[in-house]
Enzyme design. Sequence first.
Site, PDB file in Angstrom:
ATOM      1  N   CYS A  10      48.608  39.555  46.043  1.00 16.67           N
ATOM      2  CA  CYS A  10      48.662  39.180  44.629  1.00 16.67           C
ATOM      3  C   CYS A  10      50.112  39.335  44.184  1.00 16.67           C
ATOM      4  CB  CYS A  10      47.682  39.994  43.778  1.00 16.67           C
ATOM      5  SG  CYS A  10      48.067  41.753  43.627  1.00 16.67           S
ATOM      6  N   GLY A  12      51.739  41.949  42.064  1.00  9.57           N
ATOM      7  CA  GLY A  12      52.361  43.268  42.111  1.00  9.57           C
ATOM      8  C   GLY A  12      51.744  44.264  43.065  1.00  9.57           C
ATOM      9  N   ASN A  13      50.615  43.914  43.695  1.00  7.40           N
ATOM     10  CA  ASN A  13      49.912  44.784  44.645  1.00  7.40           C
ATOM     11  C   ASN A  13      49.475  46.099  44.004  1.00  7.40           C
ATOM     12  OD1 ASN A  13      50.619  46.466  47.785  1.00  7.40           O
ATOM     13  ND2 ASN A  13      48.773  45.378  47.233  1.00  7.40           N
ATOM     14  N   ARG A  16      44.670  43.335  41.748  1.00  7.05           N
ATOM     15  CA  ARG A  16      43.737  42.479  42.483  1.00  7.05           C
ATOM     16  C   ARG A  16      43.716  42.718  43.985  1.00  7.05           C
ATOM     17  NH1 ARG A  16      45.942  36.876  40.380  1.00  7.05           N
ATOM     18  NH2 ARG A  16      47.825  38.125  40.441  1.00  7.05           N
ATOM     19  N   ASP A 116      44.609  37.430  37.074  1.00  2.69           N
ATOM     20  CA  ASP A 116      45.262  38.739  37.013  1.00  2.69           C
ATOM     21  C   ASP A 116      44.817  39.515  35.775  1.00  2.69           C
ATOM     22  OD1 ASP A 116      46.943  40.903  37.328  1.00  2.69           O
ATOM     23  OD2 ASP A 116      48.787  39.714  37.398  1.00  2.69           O
TER      24      ASP A 116
END
Length: 149
Positions: A10, A12-13, A16, A116
């Site tokens: 995704c 920014g980790n 999600r 997101d």
Amino acid sequence: MKHKKIIFVCTGNTCRSPMAEAVLKDELKQRKIRWYTISSAGLHAAPGASMSDNSKHVLQEAGIAYAPEFRARRITQKMVNDAYAVVCMTWEQMQQFNGATNVTCMYELSGKDIPDPYGQNIDAYRKTLHLICECMPAVIRKLEIKNKK
């Protein structure tokens, strides 16, 4: 026997992709499927950031285990090269990989992008987790995730 690596991606980790990682690990554990290493990364991750509190909260609510020591990391070309499959949360994210043959997205696998929830309320995170869980059987089927014969 070598484990196949699956990486969820995704932005920014922290929301999600770590939720998708936890959901697939949980599914594989329930199905007693081994030989896969499941992880996640972000296109623009701040390495070392922890999973969002809302992501942790909704995973706990759902009874899905996650690694408390989880830390965000940025996707690298080596990670892509070493992976069996890289699964992006959206079609747009997948486009950034310039057609790499092992990169796909939730939309291609399940017919749904995963929006997101970052910066939204807890209900947005619940909806995101529900959508990820709903899509996971198609992900498992389309990626042909199963035990070795």
